[in-house]
Write an enzyme that holds these catalytic residues in place. Structure first.
Site, PDB file in Angstrom:
ATOM      1  N   ASN A  48       2.668   7.480   1.857  1.00  0.00           N
ATOM      2  CA  ASN A  48       1.317   7.424   2.622  1.00  0.00           C
ATOM      3  C   ASN A  48       0.678   8.872   2.502  1.00  0.00           C
ATOM      4  O   ASN A  48       0.697   9.764   2.474  1.00  0.00           O
ATOM      5  CB  ASN A  48       1.796   7.513   3.715  1.00  0.00           C
ATOM      6  CG  ASN A  48       2.982   8.722   3.963  1.00  0.00           C
ATOM      7  OD1 ASN A  48       3.455   9.167   4.041  1.00  0.00           O
ATOM      8  ND2 ASN A  48       3.042   9.509   5.733  1.00  0.00           N
ATOM      9  N   GLU A  50      -2.633   9.921   4.631  1.00  0.00           N
ATOM     10  CA  GLU A  50      -3.768  10.538   6.097  1.00  0.00           C
ATOM     11  C   GLU A  50      -4.605  10.513   6.072  1.00  0.00           C
ATOM     12  O   GLU A  50      -5.033  11.448   4.756  1.00  0.00           O
ATOM     13  CB  GLU A  50      -2.383  11.190   7.313  1.00  0.00           C
ATOM     14  CG  GLU A  50      -0.881  10.326   7.134  1.00  0.00           C
ATOM     15  CD  GLU A  50       0.082  11.513   8.623  1.00  0.00           C
ATOM     16  OE1 GLU A  50      -0.658  12.054   8.445  1.00  0.00           O
ATOM     17  OE2 GLU A  50       0.465  10.680   8.530  1.00  0.00           O
ATOM     18  N   CYS A  59      -0.174   3.848   4.469  1.00  0.00           N
ATOM     19  CA  CYS A  59       1.229   3.457   3.816  1.00  0.00           C
ATOM     20  C   CYS A  59       1.812   3.879   2.969  1.00  0.00           C
ATOM     21  O   CYS A  59       0.725   3.198   2.178  1.00  0.00           O
ATOM     22  CB  CYS A  59       1.344   2.815   5.459  1.00  0.00           C
ATOM     23  SG  CYS A  59       1.570   2.487   6.540  1.00  0.00           S
ATOM     24  N   GLU A  61       3.716   1.682   1.235  1.00  0.00           N
ATOM     25  CA  GLU A  61       3.539   0.987   0.971  1.00  0.00           C
ATOM     26  C   GLU A  61       2.436  -0.268   0.256  1.00  0.00           C
ATOM     27  O   GLU A  61       2.292  -0.607  -0.595  1.00  0.00           O
ATOM     28  CB  GLU A  61       4.400  -0.572   1.947  1.00  0.00           C
ATOM     29  CG  GLU A  61       5.554  -0.558   3.197  1.00  0.00           C
ATOM     30  CD  GLU A  61       5.853   0.545   3.726  1.00  0.00           C
ATOM     31  OE1 GLU A  61       4.851   1.903   3.919  1.00  0.00           O
ATOM     32  OE2 GLU A  61       6.249   0.409   4.713  1.00  0.00           O
ATOM     33  N   CYS A  92       5.381  -1.298   9.184  1.00  0.00           N
ATOM     34  CA  CYS A  92       4.465  -1.792  10.231  1.00  0.00           C
ATOM     35  C   CYS A  92       4.260  -3.153   9.474  1.00  0.00           C
ATOM     36  O   CYS A  92       4.725  -3.638   8.726  1.00  0.00           O
ATOM     37  CB  CYS A  92       3.254  -0.599   9.923  1.00  0.00           C
ATOM     38  SG  CYS A  92       2.568  -0.878   8.817  1.00  0.00           S
ATOM     39  N   CYS A  95       2.097  -3.344   6.251  1.00  0.00           N
ATOM     40  CA  CYS A  95       2.892  -4.038   5.579  1.00  0.00           C
ATOM     41  C   CYS A  95       3.177  -4.910   5.120  1.00  0.00           C
ATOM     42  O   CYS A  95       4.112  -5.995   4.521  1.00  0.00           O
ATOM     43  CB  CYS A  95       3.119  -2.828   5.120  1.00  0.00           C
ATOM     44  SG  CYS A  95       1.956  -1.028   5.140  1.00  0.00           S
TER      45      CYS A  95
HETATM   46  N1  THU Z   1       4.358   4.978   7.433  1.00  0.00           N
HETATM   47  C1  THU Z   1       4.301   4.194   6.225  1.00  0.00           C
HETATM   48  O1  THU Z   1       3.654   5.028   5.435  1.00  0.00           O
HETATM   49  N2  THU Z   1       5.005   3.333   6.034  1.00  0.00           N
HETATM   50  C2  THU Z   1       5.601   2.809   7.382  1.00  0.00           C
HETATM   51  O2  THU Z   1       6.672   1.989   7.089  1.00  0.00           O
HETATM   52  C3  THU Z   1       5.130   2.863   8.161  1.00  0.00           C
HETATM   53  C4  THU Z   1       4.900   4.162   8.732  1.00  0.00           C
HETATM   54  C5  THU Z   1       3.047   6.167   7.615  1.00  0.00           C
HETATM   55  C6  THU Z   1       2.085   6.400   8.701  1.00  0.00           C
HETATM   56  C7  THU Z   1       1.775   6.966   8.791  1.00  0.00           C
HETATM   57  O3  THU Z   1       1.162   8.040   7.510  1.00  0.00           O
HETATM   58  C8  THU Z   1       3.443   8.411   8.902  1.00  0.00           C
HETATM   59  O4  THU Z   1       4.269   7.416   7.975  1.00  0.00           O
HETATM   60  C9  THU Z   1       3.855   8.009  10.035  1.00  0.00           C
HETATM   61  O5  THU Z   1       3.154   6.828  10.778  1.00  0.00           O
END
Ligand code: THU
Length: 134
Positions: A48, A50, A59, A61, A92, A95
């Site tokens: 991920n 941000e 994300c 994925e 999520c 994704c």
């Molecule tokens: N996140 C992912 O990368 N994949 C997921 O399946 C769920 C959430 C990330 C998004 C954000 O950067 C952090 O996790 C917290 O939500």
């Protein structure tokens, strides 16, 4: 994916755990790694990423699937996702749709924790029943 060798799954898990450590998650401090196996046997990775403008965060994925496509992969046969801590996280909603777009009928989704042997194996239909498709 039928007949996924255990050694390949182990390698995908190891890879997802390693790439997780590269995540850029200064806001949530929730680091996620993903590893995708495509139809050619290539492994693509993502973590991920941000952003201070929060909705721009991406994300793990999404990054892994984008990397698969960029390297010429067409089908996501297996995806392994590892979150932070002991909990097995599932993708999520967005994704789930991204995975479904690039999945085949027997695509396998494995959710694993940072450490340990526990695994949750899901199908695309488990995570996105009656999903939208063009
Ligand atoms: N996140 C992912 O990368 N994949 C997921 O399946 C769920 C959430 C990330 C998004 C954000 O950067 C952090 O996790 C917290 O939500």
């Amino acid at each position: 994916m039928t007949n996924l060798p255990e050694s390949t799954l182990e390698r995908l898990i190891e890879t997802a755990r390693a790439v997780r450590l590269n995540a850029y998650a200064p806001y949530s401090k929730f680091w996620v790694g993903a590893a995708v196996l495509d139809e050619g046997g290539t492994i693509s990775v993502g973590c991920n990423m941000e952003n201070g403008a929060y909705p721009l965060g991406t994300c793990a994925e999404a990054v892994a699937l984008g990397s698969m496509v960029a390297s010429g992969g067409k089908e996501c046969r297996v995806i392994v996702i590892v979150g932070t801590g002991d909990t097995l996280i599932t993708p999520c909603g967005g994704c789930r749709q991204r995975i479904a777009e690039l999945a085949v009928a027997d695509t396998e989704i494995y959710c694993v924790a940072e450490t340990g042997d526990e695994r949750k194996k899901l199908s695309v239909d488990d995570v996105l029943p009656n999903g939208f498709r063009l």
